[in-house]
Design a protein around this motif. Structure first.
Motif, mmCIF file in Angstrom:
data_model
loop_
_atom_site.group_PDB
_atom_site.id
_atom_site.type_symbol
_atom_site.label_atom_id
_atom_site.label_comp_id
_atom_site.label_asym_id
_atom_site.label_seq_id
_atom_site.Cartn_x
_atom_site.Cartn_y
_atom_site.Cartn_z
ATOM 1 N N TYR A 196 13.843 -4.176 1.985
ATOM 2 C CA TYR A 196 12.873 -3.301 2.645
ATOM 3 C C TYR A 196 13.543 -2.004 3.098
ATOM 4 O O TYR A 196 12.975 -0.916 2.951
ATOM 5 C CB TYR A 196 12.233 -4.030 3.816
ATOM 6 C CG TYR A 196 11.300 -3.194 4.648
ATOM 7 C CD1 TYR A 196 10.114 -2.694 4.119
ATOM 8 C CD2 TYR A 196 11.595 -2.908 5.977
ATOM 9 C CE1 TYR A 196 9.248 -1.938 4.892
ATOM 10 C CE2 TYR A 196 10.734 -2.153 6.761
ATOM 11 C CZ TYR A 196 9.565 -1.670 6.215
ATOM 12 O OH TYR A 196 8.709 -0.922 6.976
ATOM 13 N N GLY A 218 12.486 -8.502 0.593
ATOM 14 C CA GLY A 218 11.724 -7.895 1.684
ATOM 15 C C GLY A 218 12.611 -7.534 2.851
ATOM 16 O O GLY A 218 13.778 -7.192 2.688
ATOM 17 N N SER A 219 12.060 -7.645 4.041
ATOM 18 C CA SER A 219 12.804 -7.314 5.253
ATOM 19 C C SER A 219 13.584 -8.528 5.711
ATOM 20 O O SER A 219 13.018 -9.567 6.021
ATOM 21 C CB SER A 219 11.846 -6.874 6.363
ATOM 22 O OG SER A 219 12.558 -6.613 7.544
ATOM 23 N N TRP A 235 7.504 -7.570 2.624
ATOM 24 C CA TRP A 235 7.309 -8.984 2.284
ATOM 25 C C TRP A 235 8.244 -9.397 1.158
ATOM 26 O O TRP A 235 8.533 -8.610 0.264
ATOM 27 C CB TRP A 235 5.868 -9.227 1.839
ATOM 28 C CG TRP A 235 4.925 -9.281 2.993
ATOM 29 C CD1 TRP A 235 4.452 -8.215 3.703
ATOM 30 C CD2 TRP A 235 4.370 -10.438 3.589
ATOM 31 N NE1 TRP A 235 3.626 -8.659 4.699
ATOM 32 C CE2 TRP A 235 3.562 -10.014 4.646
ATOM 33 C CE3 TRP A 235 4.484 -11.805 3.317
ATOM 34 C CZ2 TRP A 235 2.861 -10.912 5.450
ATOM 35 C CZ3 TRP A 235 3.780 -12.687 4.117
ATOM 36 C CH2 TRP A 235 2.993 -12.242 5.174
ATOM 37 N N PRO A 262 4.384 -12.753 -1.712
ATOM 38 C CA PRO A 262 3.750 -11.553 -1.160
ATOM 39 C C PRO A 262 2.582 -11.940 -0.259
ATOM 40 O O PRO A 262 2.007 -13.018 -0.399
ATOM 41 C CB PRO A 262 3.282 -10.780 -2.390
ATOM 42 C CG PRO A 262 3.309 -11.733 -3.520
ATOM 43 C CD PRO A 262 4.253 -12.833 -3.153
ATOM 44 N N TRP A 286 13.082 -9.929 -4.995
ATOM 45 C CA TRP A 286 12.864 -9.000 -3.880
ATOM 46 C C TRP A 286 12.809 -9.807 -2.589
ATOM 47 O O TRP A 286 11.945 -10.660 -2.414
ATOM 48 C CB TRP A 286 11.574 -8.208 -4.075
ATOM 49 C CG TRP A 286 11.380 -7.172 -3.007
ATOM 50 C CD1 TRP A 286 10.614 -7.278 -1.883
ATOM 51 C CD2 TRP A 286 11.992 -5.886 -2.948
ATOM 52 N NE1 TRP A 286 10.701 -6.141 -1.132
ATOM 53 C CE2 TRP A 286 11.549 -5.268 -1.761
ATOM 54 C CE3 TRP A 286 12.876 -5.205 -3.780
ATOM 55 C CZ2 TRP A 286 11.958 -3.991 -1.394
ATOM 56 C CZ3 TRP A 286 13.276 -3.923 -3.407
ATOM 57 C CH2 TRP A 286 12.821 -3.324 -2.238
ATOM 58 N N SER A 332 6.365 -3.658 0.809
ATOM 59 C CA SER A 332 7.778 -3.912 0.520
ATOM 60 C C SER A 332 8.486 -4.717 1.602
ATOM 61 O O SER A 332 9.583 -5.229 1.373
ATOM 62 C CB SER A 332 8.516 -2.596 0.278
ATOM 63 O OG SER A 332 8.493 -1.794 1.446
#
Length: 164
Positions: free
Chosen positions: A38, A24-25, A121, A126, A22, A119
């Motif tokens: 994100y 994130g942004s 991050w 995290p 993942w 989400s």
């Protein structure tokens, strides 16, 4: 009790096994579709939705950027909309889960524990002090969500039920 806060967008319960996948942004300029992972979480409409996270699926807790905890005995995410105290909210949630009219439902397959975090991050890192590890048994789950309120508490409930 530990709570996870949002910086303004949805929270994500991502498979711990796929967490590093993942991102994130990656960009918060332009349309939401360009905001990386994100942006995919932000595109979920309603209280719950699923997004791909590596080889698995993450559960998006959308609609409101509400502070959220997880009650393991009830397999229940409690999203704080309004209450005078944490204990009042948790007590009301434990009562409401038995009587609420569920508004949304989906199926979610997990391979084991998940991590709840903002989400925006990246999953590999995290936000310190703002994530929860949730021990789930591997398998399919029925996920139901609803908004409920009484005179003193308002909340969004997301309930997990083993489907097999």
């Amino acid at each position: 009790m530990d709570w996870v806060e949002s910086g303004g967008g949805p929270l994500l319960a991502a498979p711990a096994s796929q967490l590093a996948r993942w991102e994130g942004s990656t960009d918060d300029e332009g349309p939401v579709e360009t905001w990386g992972d994100y942006g995919r979480a932000c595109a979920v409409e309603g209280y719950i939705g699923l997004v791909g996270v590596g080889a698995g699926q993450g559960l998006v807790l959308g609609d409101e950027p509400a502070t959220t905890t997880y009650l393991p005995d009830e397999r229940l995410f409690v999203r704080w909309a309004a209450a005078d105290s944490e204990s009042e909210l948790v007590d009301a949630a434990r009562q409401a889960v038995h009587d609420v009219e569920w508004e949304e439902e989906l199926g979610w397959d997990v391979d084991g524990p998940v991590v709840l975090f903002d989400s925006a991050w990246p999953g590999a890192t995290p936000e310190p002090g703002n994530h929860l590890k949730i021990d789930l048994a591997p398998g399919p789950y029925r996920v139901r969500a609803a908004y409920t309120k009484d005179e003193r508490t308002w909340m969004i409930l997301v309930h997990l039920q083993p489907a097999s």
